[in-house]
Enzyme design. Structure first.
Site, PDB file in Angstrom:
ATOM      1  N   SER A  10       0.853  -1.189   0.000  1.00 16.93           N
ATOM      2  CA  SER A  10       0.000   0.000   0.000  1.00 16.93           C
ATOM      3  C   SER A  10       0.883   1.231   0.000  1.00 16.93           C
ATOM      4  O   SER A  10       1.667   1.449   0.935  1.00 16.93           O
ATOM      5  CB  SER A  10      -0.885   0.020   1.248  1.00 16.93           C
ATOM      6  OG  SER A  10      -1.362   1.346   1.436  1.00 16.93           O
ATOM      7  N   HIS A  35      -1.221  -1.313  -4.300  1.00 18.71           N
ATOM      8  CA  HIS A  35      -2.510  -0.994  -3.678  1.00 18.71           C
ATOM      9  C   HIS A  35      -2.570   0.516  -3.423  1.00 18.71           C
ATOM     10  O   HIS A  35      -1.696   1.086  -2.766  1.00 18.71           O
ATOM     11  CB  HIS A  35      -2.625  -1.774  -2.368  1.00 18.71           C
ATOM     12  CG  HIS A  35      -3.922  -1.638  -1.647  1.00 18.71           C
ATOM     13  ND1 HIS A  35      -5.035  -2.392  -1.946  1.00 18.71           N
ATOM     14  CD2 HIS A  35      -4.281  -0.844  -0.609  1.00 18.71           C
ATOM     15  CE1 HIS A  35      -6.028  -2.077  -1.125  1.00 18.71           C
ATOM     16  NE2 HIS A  35      -5.597  -1.121  -0.308  1.00 18.71           N
ATOM     17  N   ASP A  37      -4.744   3.556  -1.895  1.00 18.45           N
ATOM     18  CA  ASP A  37      -5.814   3.852  -0.939  1.00 18.45           C
ATOM     19  C   ASP A  37      -6.386   5.249  -1.186  1.00 18.45           C
ATOM     20  O   ASP A  37      -5.734   6.248  -0.881  1.00 18.45           O
ATOM     21  CB  ASP A  37      -5.267   3.757   0.486  1.00 18.45           C
ATOM     22  CG  ASP A  37      -5.072   2.315   0.921  1.00 18.45           C
ATOM     23  OD1 ASP A  37      -6.043   1.533   0.813  1.00 18.45           O
ATOM     24  OD2 ASP A  37      -3.965   1.966   1.366  1.00 18.45           O
ATOM     25  N   MET A  39      -8.929   8.045  -0.217  1.00 20.10           N
ATOM     26  CA  MET A  39      -9.702   8.456   0.968  1.00 20.10           C
ATOM     27  C   MET A  39     -10.225   9.870   0.781  1.00 20.10           C
ATOM     28  O   MET A  39      -9.517  10.733   0.242  1.00 20.10           O
ATOM     29  CB  MET A  39      -8.813   8.406   2.208  1.00 20.10           C
ATOM     30  CG  MET A  39      -8.171   7.043   2.444  1.00 20.10           C
ATOM     31  SD  MET A  39      -7.252   7.015   3.989  1.00 20.10           S
ATOM     32  CE  MET A  39      -6.611   5.349   3.972  1.00 20.10           C
ATOM     33  N   HIS A  68      -8.392   1.043  -3.995  1.00 19.33           N
ATOM     34  CA  HIS A  68      -9.322   0.841  -2.876  1.00 19.33           C
ATOM     35  C   HIS A  68     -10.018   2.165  -2.605  1.00 19.33           C
ATOM     36  O   HIS A  68      -9.405   3.113  -2.102  1.00 19.33           O
ATOM     37  CB  HIS A  68      -8.492   0.371  -1.666  1.00 19.33           C
ATOM     38  CG  HIS A  68      -9.270   0.146  -0.423  1.00 19.33           C
ATOM     39  ND1 HIS A  68      -8.678  -0.124   0.798  1.00 19.33           N
ATOM     40  CD2 HIS A  68     -10.611   0.132  -0.179  1.00 19.33           C
ATOM     41  CE1 HIS A  68      -9.603  -0.282   1.721  1.00 19.33           C
ATOM     42  NE2 HIS A  68     -10.787  -0.115   1.161  1.00 19.33           N
ATOM     43  N   MET A  70     -12.234   4.452  -0.667  1.00 19.05           N
ATOM     44  CA  MET A  70     -12.868   4.707   0.629  1.00 19.05           C
ATOM     45  C   MET A  70     -13.536   6.074   0.524  1.00 19.05           C
ATOM     46  O   MET A  70     -13.097   7.063   1.134  1.00 19.05           O
ATOM     47  CB  MET A  70     -11.807   4.661   1.743  1.00 19.05           C
ATOM     48  CG  MET A  70     -11.338   3.241   2.022  1.00 19.05           C
ATOM     49  SD  MET A  70      -9.780   3.173   2.948  1.00 19.05           S
ATOM     50  CE  MET A  70      -8.635   3.228   1.590  1.00 19.05           C
ATOM     51  N   MET A 139     -11.420  -5.907   5.628  1.00 11.13           N
ATOM     52  CA  MET A 139     -10.693  -4.895   6.395  1.00 11.13           C
ATOM     53  C   MET A 139     -10.397  -5.462   7.784  1.00 11.13           C
ATOM     54  O   MET A 139     -11.327  -5.791   8.536  1.00 11.13           O
ATOM     55  CB  MET A 139     -11.524  -3.622   6.527  1.00 11.13           C
ATOM     56  CG  MET A 139     -11.765  -2.879   5.219  1.00 11.13           C
ATOM     57  SD  MET A 139     -10.281  -2.477   4.279  1.00 11.13           S
ATOM     58  CE  MET A 139      -9.367  -1.487   5.461  1.00 11.13           C
ATOM     59  N   ASP A 175      -6.663  -6.455   4.322  1.00 10.67           N
ATOM     60  CA  ASP A 175      -6.126  -5.094   4.340  1.00 10.67           C
ATOM     61  C   ASP A 175      -6.116  -4.541   5.765  1.00 10.67           C
ATOM     62  O   ASP A 175      -7.180  -4.301   6.348  1.00 10.67           O
ATOM     63  CB  ASP A 175      -6.971  -4.202   3.420  1.00 10.67           C
ATOM     64  CG  ASP A 175      -6.334  -2.842   3.184  1.00 10.67           C
ATOM     65  OD1 ASP A 175      -5.235  -2.594   3.704  1.00 10.67           O
ATOM     66  OD2 ASP A 175      -6.959  -2.036   2.461  1.00 10.67           O
ATOM     67  N   GLY A 177      -2.913  -4.002   9.105  1.00 11.00           N
ATOM     68  CA  GLY A 177      -2.197  -4.673  10.186  1.00 11.00           C
ATOM     69  C   GLY A 177      -1.559  -5.988   9.791  1.00 11.00           C
ATOM     70  O   GLY A 177      -1.331  -6.846  10.649  1.00 11.00           O
TER      71      GLY A 177
HETATM   72  C1  DX5 Z   1      -6.322   1.470   5.645  1.00 11.66           C
HETATM   73  C2  DX5 Z   1      -5.827   1.134   4.246  1.00 11.66           C
HETATM   74  C3  DX5 Z   1      -4.714   0.178   4.213  1.00 11.66           C
HETATM   75  C4  DX5 Z   1      -3.446   0.627   4.891  1.00 11.66           C
HETATM   76  C5  DX5 Z   1      -2.745  -0.576   5.421  1.00 11.66           C
HETATM   77  O1  DX5 Z   1      -7.461   2.243   5.525  1.00 11.66           O
HETATM   78  O2  DX5 Z   1      -6.899   0.609   3.475  1.00 11.66           O
HETATM   79  O3  DX5 Z   1      -4.451  -0.236   2.882  1.00 11.66           O
HETATM   80  O4  DX5 Z   1      -2.588   1.324   4.049  1.00 11.66           O
HETATM   81  O5  DX5 Z   1      -1.654  -0.143   6.153  1.00 11.66           O
HETATM   82  P1  DX5 Z   1      -0.918  -1.097   7.185  1.00 11.66           P
HETATM   83  O6  DX5 Z   1      -0.378  -2.269   6.416  1.00 11.66           O
HETATM   84  O7  DX5 Z   1       0.173  -0.220   7.720  1.00 11.66           O
HETATM   85  O8  DX5 Z   1      -1.918  -1.500   8.221  1.00 11.66           O
HETATM   86 ZN    ZN Z   2      -6.486  -0.320   1.451  1.00 11.95          ZN
END
Ligand code: DX5
Ligand code: ZN
Length: 224
Positions: A10, A35, A37, A39, A68, A70, A139, A175, A177
């Site tokens: 990501s 990936h 993200d 937002m 992705h 969001m 998630m 996705d 942690g």
């Molecule tokens: C969270 C994102 C993830 C995030 C994951 O909203 O969708 O893709 O970047 O980051 P890590 O791997 O650090 O949890």
């Molecule tokens: Zn993501």
């Protein structure tokens, strides 16, 4: 489906002033998916990229651009993100009132359709859209930020989704942690794609990219 999990770094964890080079070195180090993200500061409490940023990234990504979304409302933005060159557009079930229509719109725009499911959301609706989707993204953190702690209660959901998917060609992506400790739990539960930000980028940079490769291989090796 690959035997080892696909690692999708990501770029939320990348150097925001150097995305082109970050994508290049990630791929040199073995990443096949990137990936992205997206937002909106509304559906999630953070703001990142729009379609113009995705279009600018596209020439720097040889493999799969996994976007992705969001954002809400998502429907009016599907066309623009599809035109930006996304291979996969993943939408949140929580982000709109008509999931089936939204997934149809993603397919009609020429992208693979991904469905993201937040930690507190159940999966009773999934059988009704299975024929429309190419990917399910579980998630394992609440979306919005990188570097959060994996929510273990999602492992049962991953197992149940693998049962629902059966042998359909649908990727099961995790996705949030993902680390060498949590990745094997996800794969054992049936996941085949792991999104990872912090755990891929730690210790590396564009100037020193070798740790990216080591981190990705460590994640895969932990699942072997
Ligand atoms: C969270 C994102 C993830 C995030 C994951 O909203 O969708 O893709 O970047 O980051 P890590 O791997 O650090 O949890
Ligand atoms: Zn993501």
């Amino acid at each position: 489906m690959s035997l080892t999990p696909i690692i999708a770094p990501s770029i939320l964890a990348a150097d925001f002033a150097d995305f082109g080079n970050e994508c290049r070195v990630l791929q040199d180090q073995g990443a096949h998916w990137i990936h992205v993200d997206v937002m909106d500061g509304h559906f999630v409490p953070n703001i990142t990229f729009g379609p113009q940023m995705c279009a600018a990234l596209r020439p720097h990504i040889k493999g799969v651009m996994d976007v992705h979304l969001m954002i809400t409302p998502v429907d009016p933005m599907i066309e623009a993100f599809a035109k930006s060159g996304a291979d996969i557009l993943t939408v949140h079930v929580e982000a709109g009132p008509h999931l089936h229509r939204t997934l149809q719109a993603v397919k009609a725009a020429g992208c693979k359709a991904g469905l993201a499911i937040n930690p507190a959301t159940g999966i009773e609706f999934v059988p009704q859209v299975l024929d429309l989707i190419d990917l399910i993204c579980v998630m394992t953190v609440n979306p919005g930020f990188g570097g959060q702690k994996f929510i273990h209660s999602q492992l049962d959901k991953i197992r149940a989704l693998r049962g629902l998917i059966g042998d359909r060609p649908i990727d099961l992506e995790i996705d949030g942690g993902v680390t060498v400790e949590t990745a094997p739990l996800c794969v054992a539960a049936g996941a085949n794609v792991l999104v990872a930000g912090s755990s891929v980028f730690k210790g590396g940079s564009v100037a020193n990219p070798a740790p990216y490769g080591v981190n990705m291989r460590d994640l895969q090796a932990a699942c072997a």
